[in-house]
Design a protein around this motif. Structure first.
Motif, PDB file in Angstrom:
ATOM      1  N   HIS A 171       0.843  -1.193   0.000  1.00 48.16           N
ATOM      2  CA  HIS A 171       0.000   0.000   0.000  1.00 48.16           C
ATOM      3  C   HIS A 171       0.881   1.247   0.000  1.00 48.16           C
ATOM      4  CE1 HIS A 171      -3.893   1.854   0.475  1.00 48.16           C
ATOM      5  NE2 HIS A 171      -3.395   2.652   1.394  1.00 48.16           N
ATOM      6  N   ARG A 175       2.336   5.054   0.242  1.00 52.11           N
ATOM      7  CA  ARG A 175       2.037   6.194   1.114  1.00 52.11           C
ATOM      8  C   ARG A 175       1.388   7.351   0.378  1.00 52.11           C
ATOM      9  NH1 ARG A 175       4.654   6.768   6.083  1.00 52.11           N
ATOM     10  NH2 ARG A 175       3.235   8.490   6.458  1.00 52.11           N
ATOM     11  N   TRP A 176       1.530   7.415  -0.942  1.00 52.64           N
ATOM     12  CA  TRP A 176       0.858   8.507  -1.642  1.00 52.64           C
ATOM     13  C   TRP A 176      -0.655   8.409  -1.507  1.00 52.64           C
ATOM     14  CZ3 TRP A 176      -2.191   6.495  -5.431  1.00 52.64           C
ATOM     15  CH2 TRP A 176      -1.756   5.383  -6.139  1.00 52.64           C
ATOM     16  N   ARG A 177      -1.147   7.280  -1.063  1.00 50.85           N
ATOM     17  CA  ARG A 177      -2.597   7.138  -0.832  1.00 50.85           C
ATOM     18  C   ARG A 177      -3.044   7.909   0.416  1.00 50.85           C
ATOM     19  NH1 ARG A 177      -5.745   4.969  -4.071  1.00 50.85           N
ATOM     20  NH2 ARG A 177      -5.027   3.493  -5.608  1.00 50.85           N
ATOM     21  N   THR A 178      -2.121   8.181   1.329  1.00 52.80           N
ATOM     22  CA  THR A 178      -2.491   8.833   2.592  1.00 52.80           C
ATOM     23  C   THR A 178      -1.756  10.146   2.856  1.00 52.80           C
ATOM     24  OG1 THR A 178      -0.859   7.504   3.793  1.00 52.80           O
ATOM     25  CG2 THR A 178      -3.122   6.650   3.702  1.00 52.80           C
ATOM     26  N   LEU A 179      -0.729  10.433   2.088  1.00 54.89           N
ATOM     27  CA  LEU A 179       0.046  11.660   2.287  1.00 54.89           C
ATOM     28  C   LEU A 179      -0.150  12.616   1.115  1.00 54.89           C
ATOM     29  CD1 LEU A 179       3.512  10.235   3.445  1.00 54.89           C
ATOM     30  CD2 LEU A 179       1.820  11.416   4.862  1.00 54.89           C
TER      31      LEU A 179
END
Length: 183
Positions: A113, A115-119
């Motif tokens: 998963h 981190r660009w999905r959450t940051l």
């Protein structure tokens, strides 16, 4: 992650080319944002090769094949024809001399998963890139919902056109600091 620990505070990670997959994989809690510079950003379950070969390569792109030990090196001529055609002969020679190979396993391993999905993320698309197809870069930047800018530059703007690279990193730092102050 060890390097981030040494910094000792909030950081923004910037990655170019393959390093985009690396920065997207960090789970370090001090990372506040990601900046992609003509970089690869695979999604959950994808490999670097999946996104790299999403579109046909530029006619001047080198054929990438591993050596007998499984490492992929760019031929010296690729720095002039595809990697940094906007650079001087001296810059191209230095880039060829200091290149680090990548092992074929690195581009064939599915990522977790990202981190660009959450940051928050930023993406600098290199419109004249002959290594990573600009339409692939646009696809990744849009999929990431990143703050995106395009620049008429080759694959190596860190060397051949550093102004826009600096601008996008500074923008990410200012915006991220502002977001951090609000929370």
């Amino acid at each position: 992650d060890r390097l981030i620990d040494r910094v000792g505070g909030p950081v923004i990670l910037a990655g170019h080319a393959y390093a985009g997959a690396v920065i997207g994989d960090t789970a370090h809690p001090d990372v506040r944002a990601l900046v992609y510079i003509a970089a690869l950003a695979p999604d959950d379950g994808e490999t670097v090769a999946d996104v790299f070969y999403r579109e046909p390569p530029h006619p001047d792109a080198p054929e990438l094949r591993p050596d007998r030990d499984g490492y992929i090196w760019l031929p010296d001529t690729a720095f002039r024809s595809a990697f940094a055609p906007d650079g001087s002969r001296e810059e191209q020679a230095v880039l060829a001399a200091v290149q680090r190979p990548i092992h074929v396993n690195c581009i064939q391993t599915p990522v977790g998963h990202p981190r660009w999905r959450t940051l928050p993320s930023w993406y600098l698309i290199a419109d004249d890139d002959r290594m990573i197809n600009p339409s692939t870069q646009t696809f990744m930047a849009e999929r990431m919902n990143s703050q995106c800018r395009s620049q008429h530059t080759d694959h190596a703007p860190l060397v051949t056109n550093p102004g826009p690279v600096i601008d996008v990193i500074v923008e990410a730092a200012h915006r991220t600091m502002h977001l951090h102050e609000q929370t």
